[in-house]
Design an enzyme around this catalytic site. Structure first.
Site, PDB file in Angstrom:
ATOM      1  N   GLU A 115       0.816  -1.212   0.000  1.00  9.20           N
ATOM      2  CA  GLU A 115       0.000   0.000   0.000  1.00  9.20           C
ATOM      3  C   GLU A 115       0.854   1.268   0.000  1.00  9.20           C
ATOM      4  O   GLU A 115       0.538   2.243  -0.693  1.00  9.20           O
ATOM      5  CB  GLU A 115      -0.907   0.004   1.237  1.00  9.20           C
ATOM      6  N   ASP A 116       1.962   1.285   0.762  1.00  8.76           N
ATOM      7  CA  ASP A 116       2.703   2.519   1.019  1.00  8.76           C
ATOM      8  C   ASP A 116       4.061   2.590   0.344  1.00  8.76           C
ATOM      9  O   ASP A 116       4.751   3.600   0.463  1.00  8.76           O
ATOM     10  CB  ASP A 116       2.898   2.704   2.533  1.00  8.76           C
TER      11      ASP A 116
END
Length: 694
Positions: A115-116
């Site tokens: 996600e990051d």
């Protein structure tokens, strides 16, 4: 308010440490006191905790996952100023303390990378396999989309979908929220309150239902400190003041140890301190707290039978408080929890609550589904699920299966959100039995309406009543644990629920199904008028009764009074004395009896005559004007009453038997619906016994 100020973990733990302690670990505990110019061996803390539960675990994969997480998150910082890697490390350490297996810990270290960072699922799959990828993808999906005002409802709806395939996804999410709650002090007070409320309403009940009491207890204390700071501070002062006094539980624990030692029972007796919220609840319940109210005794033994042996010794040597006894071993709670609960009076008059369980029960009580390992492994070790295989989680509780069923039908996020909170608010379940022996697990307080929808789904729209333990019952009847319930469905598909069913529905599945039907049918069920059929004379070479005919010459055809067949029933006939043929419904018990004694059936069929005679049985609760209302409903349907019998009331229930002449058999379904609509009537059926009169 900082996370340190609100963290109830500041209280020193007395009397041993039977509860898994997941309190905050600082940056030094995670990263170790090392210089910035080399990679810290932070994963060592996770490895130690993991080896405590899984001595033979392969730690190489954890080291590889840590290296990937640390390098991908390098240069990222949390709002607190700490390196971002401290977050996945803390989440993984929480799960390691709970006893999670290696696959879960590996996915936890990587849960934010896709996600990051620039790490892709394909890279995770190539390095760690399909199982880890599945978990990382499941957690990633929970946080991937910004839904604005509906963010929380949709996030947790997605959580349920992901968890339906693997409870480990939710375990990682719960640990993730716990660490975020620990460090919530860096956020604005209004944001702290919003996150704390969602945690209170959804995450804490989910942790409870998954049996992860260690997570639940700390989350409760953190939420308590944020949302109720004054009550929290008063509770903290009470606990601090009690810590300097003589603990009456110490003396009672010594007495229990002596009793069990003399009985030859090997057991570990510990004092289990209550957490902040638990102390607060006891104070609200009892007012002024006693010294023994700040903790409970925990007795750990080896085998299930030892639990009952301990209980017998305690109730023999101490005065038991009978009202406090609960057996969650014979009847485990919905979240896998097993234990014996009792309370005894000590020598000084102090009442001590006692929990008795095996070491394995204690592990599951603290860590819930996390302690059960990999539910998909085929044997020892973690194992990997092959891509494309069907996933079936044996640890998934029944309540979670129900949530997954009804969440698909919730029309909008608000309906889902309110239904979810209502479902999670229940803290107990009941098991009821169907007529065929199957069981239904329902929330406590569920009614016959809930049982009908749990058993039949949307087909329950045509439910007209129920039998509970063999007796007629209203749809609003609340079920008890162990009841046998048989929902009664109308034979016609045009029936539908009434709006007052919503007053009795306890489960979201029932409420959503009823609301959906009422939205589509705002005016309820409309019964079309039956079109009359033209009267046609029977051919001269055949004899007929009503509109049943046979090809046999010179015989009289009669309809059997035991089953009163009408078109379009499948029928058969038998010759009887007097040159007559009696017509029965094919499923009539008399047909089987006559065939068994060698009676040959006679072919009969329905002719074109419209008029028919039928016997109906109406079962109802006795009330004034019931007979008048039923006869009025029959007359309104253009049926003539040939005979009527009313049996004496039994347990407030009555049975009316009517033999009726109808101008057209097509009007029978409408007639039966009209009789069922009479207040107090719960079942109308065709007679299966001899008619009262002919």
């Amino acid at each position: 308010m900082s996370a340190e100020a609100t963290n109830p973990g500041a209280q020193s733990r007395r009397r041993g440490r039977p509860r898994i302690d997941l309190r905050r670990l600082g940056r030094a505990a995670l990263l170790g006191p090392v210089s910035r110019d080399r990679l810290p061996d932070a994963i060592g803390h996770v490895a130690d905790a993991h080896r405590a539960h899984h001595p033979d675990a392969d730690l190489a994969v954890l080291h590889r996952a840590y290296v990937l997480a640390e390098t991908s998150h390098r240069g990222q910082f949390r709002k607190s100023g700490e390196p971002y890697i401290t977050h996945p490390l803390a989440v993984t350490l929480i799960l390691a303390e709970l006893g999670a297996e290696t696959t879960t810990l590996t996915a936890s270290l990587l849960h934010d990378t896709v996600e990051d960072t620039e790490v892709t699922l394909d890279q995770v799959r190539a390095e760690f396999g399909e199982e880890v990828t599945y978990l990382v993808d499941g957690v990633t999906k929970l946080e991937k989309v910004d839904y604005g005002a509906a963010a929380e409802p949709e996030t947790f709806r997605k959580m349920l979908v992901a968890t339906g395939d693997d409870v480990r996804v939710m375990s990682i999410k719960l640990a993730d929220r716990l660490h975020n709650m620990r460090t919530l002090g860096v956020m604005r007070p209004e944001k702290q309150a919003r996150i704390a409320k969602v945690t209170r309403d959804v995450l804490i009940p989910l942790a409870e239902r998954l049996g992860v009491q260690a997570l639940k207890s700390e989350l409760e204390d953190l939420v308590f400190a944020i949302l109720h700071p004054e009550e929290y501070e008063r509770t903290r002062i009470l606990i601090a003041a009690n810590s300097g006094t003589v603990d009456p539980l110490t003396g009672i624990a010594d007495g229990v140890r002596g009793v069990l030692r003399e009985a030859g029972i090997s057991a570990e007796v510990l004092i289990r301190p209550r957490h902040f919220v638990s102390v607060h609840r006891v104070q609200l319940k009892r007012g002024e707290l006693r010294g023994s109210d700040f903790g409970r005794l925990l007795v750990l033994v080896a085998e299930d039978a030892d639990c009952y042996a301990v209980l017998g010794e305690l109730h023999t040597c101490f005065t038991p408080v009978v009202s406090e006894f609960k057996d969650f071993i014979a009847s485990p709670k919905f979240n896998l929890y097993q234990s014996l609960h009792t309370a005894v009076v000590g020598p000084g008059g102090e009442v001590a609550e006692v929990l008795i369980r095996t070491h394995q029960m204690h592990k599951v009580a603290e860590a819930g589904v996390v302690a059960l390992g990999n539910p998909y492994a085929g044997g020892p070790g973690d194992g990997a699920q092959q891509a494309g295989d069907e996933r079936e989680d044996p640890t998934r509780p029944g309540w979670l299966s129900r949530l997954l069923d009804w969440q698909q039908n919730a029309p909008d996020p608000d309906t889902f959100w309110s239904s979810l909170r209502e479902e999670l608010a229940g803290d107990s379940e009941i098991t009821v039995f169907c007529a065929d022996g199957h069981t239904l697990v329902l929330p406590a307080g569920a009614s016959c309406v809930d049982a009908a929808y749990a058993q039949y789904g949307d087909d329950a729209h045509s439910c007209i009543g129920a039998r509970v333990n063999g007796r007629l019952a209203t749809l609003s009847t609340v079920l008890n644990d162990g009841d046998t319930v048989q929902p009664l469905l109308a034979q016609d598909a045009t029936s539908g629920p009434a709006s007052d069913w919503l007053d009795h529905a306890r489960t979201p599945a029932a409420r959503i199904a009823i609301s959906g039907w009422l939205a589509v049918n705002p005016e309820g069920v409309k019964v079309p008028a039956a079109a009359p059929r033209p009267q046609v004379n029977v051919p001269a070479d055949r004899r007929a009764a009503a509109n049943a005919v046979t090809d046999l010459p010179d015989v009289t055809v009669r309809l059997a009074g035991c089953c009163t067949p009408v078109p379009p029933d499948v029928v058969t006939g038998f010759s009887v004395r007097g040159a007559a043929v009696t017509v029965h419904r094919q499923e009539c018990p008399a047909v089987a009896r006559m065939k068994a004694v060698g009676r040959a059936p006679v072919e009969v069929r329905w002719g074109d005559a419209a008029e028919c005679r039928v016997t109906l049985v109406a079962e109802a609760f006795g009330r004034p004007r019931l007979l008048a209302d039923l006869t009025e409903a029959i007359a309104t349907a253009d049926a003539a009453i040939v005979s009527a019998t009313v049996e004496p009331p039994s347990e407030q229930r009555v049975r009316h038997t009517y033999t009726l002449q109808l101008p057209d058999a097509a009007g029978l379904p409408a007639l039966m619906r009209a009789m069922r609509d009479v207040a107090g009537v719960y079942d109308v059926s065709r007679a299966q016994h001899p008619a009262a009169a002919g």
